[in-house]
Design a protein around this motif. Sequence first.
Motif, short mmCIF file in Angstrom:
data_model
loop_
_atom_site.label_atom_id
_atom_site.label_comp_id
_atom_site.label_asym_id
_atom_site.label_seq_id
_atom_site.Cartn_x
_atom_site.Cartn_y
_atom_site.Cartn_z
N GLN A 1 -2.45 24.32 6.65
CA GLN A 1 -3.19 25.60 7.21
C GLN A 1 -3.43 25.15 8.43
OE1 GLN A 1 -3.79 28.59 6.35
NE2 GLN A 1 -3.28 28.46 3.91
N ARG B 1 -0.02 30.12 14.09
CA ARG B 1 -0.17 30.80 12.81
C ARG B 1 0.91 30.58 11.93
NH1 ARG B 1 0.29 35.79 13.75
NH2 ARG B 1 1.08 35.68 15.96
N ILE B 2 0.67 31.03 10.60
CA ILE B 2 1.80 30.76 9.57
C ILE B 2 2.96 31.80 9.75
CG2 ILE B 2 2.15 31.15 7.10
CD1 ILE B 2 -0.63 30.20 6.44
N ALA C 1 -0.05 25.54 12.05
CA ALA C 1 0.50 25.91 10.46
C ALA C 1 1.75 25.02 10.33
CB ALA C 1 0.68 27.31 10.56
N VAL D 1 3.68 26.90 2.12
CA VAL D 1 2.72 26.60 3.32
C VAL D 1 2.26 25.14 2.91
CG1 VAL D 1 0.41 26.93 4.10
CG2 VAL D 1 1.85 28.96 3.62
#
Length: 205
Positions: A36, A10-11, A50, A33
């Motif tokens: 995604q 995940r980010i 990510a 970012v």
Amino acid sequence: MKKLVVRGKRIEEAVHNGLAQLGVSEDRVKVTVLEQPSKGLFGLIGVKEAKVELELLSDGIDEAIRFLQEVSTAMELTVSVERLDENDAVRLNITGSDLGILIGRRGQTLDSLQYLVNIVANRHSNRHLRIVLDAEQFRERRRQTLEALSERIATRVMRSRKEIMLEPMTSQERKIIHARLQAHPNVKTYSQGDEPNRRIVIALR
């Protein structure tokens, strides 16, 4: 600026991984970012993590040191700047040759540089920074000189029984003399006048 590209499921995880590698808190980085995360088909095919880029931002102290080095270069001086973290301040000690021009008469140039360095540092910081600028331990030598002066003047005041007014000093230098004579049994000190011509008076208690 140092940049680091990291991945995670995940980010938030990717950012956490990057911060751990850099050894800094999130307020010291700019996060971009790049990709995604994707769960893919049935969570098996085409899974993508990510991908983020962390850019380490300069803090106020870094900018202050850079400013000092630029000023020194403009003055054709080759110097090194050592950072010492103290309880309530950061001390930047300049070392090199021919530093008299950076110190100035009784430290006046050094005091002016210290004022500018604090402005630069706090412009690039989200918290208040207090920087003490020194060159070849001038501050310590000056402190010793002022303490010795205060003792000599105190002795003169006791002998003559007349108060003596010293030359104008900065607030920091006045604090040194006030502190040195604070517990003296026979004399007291007080300040008189307006900045930048404020002076210490040493008088009988």
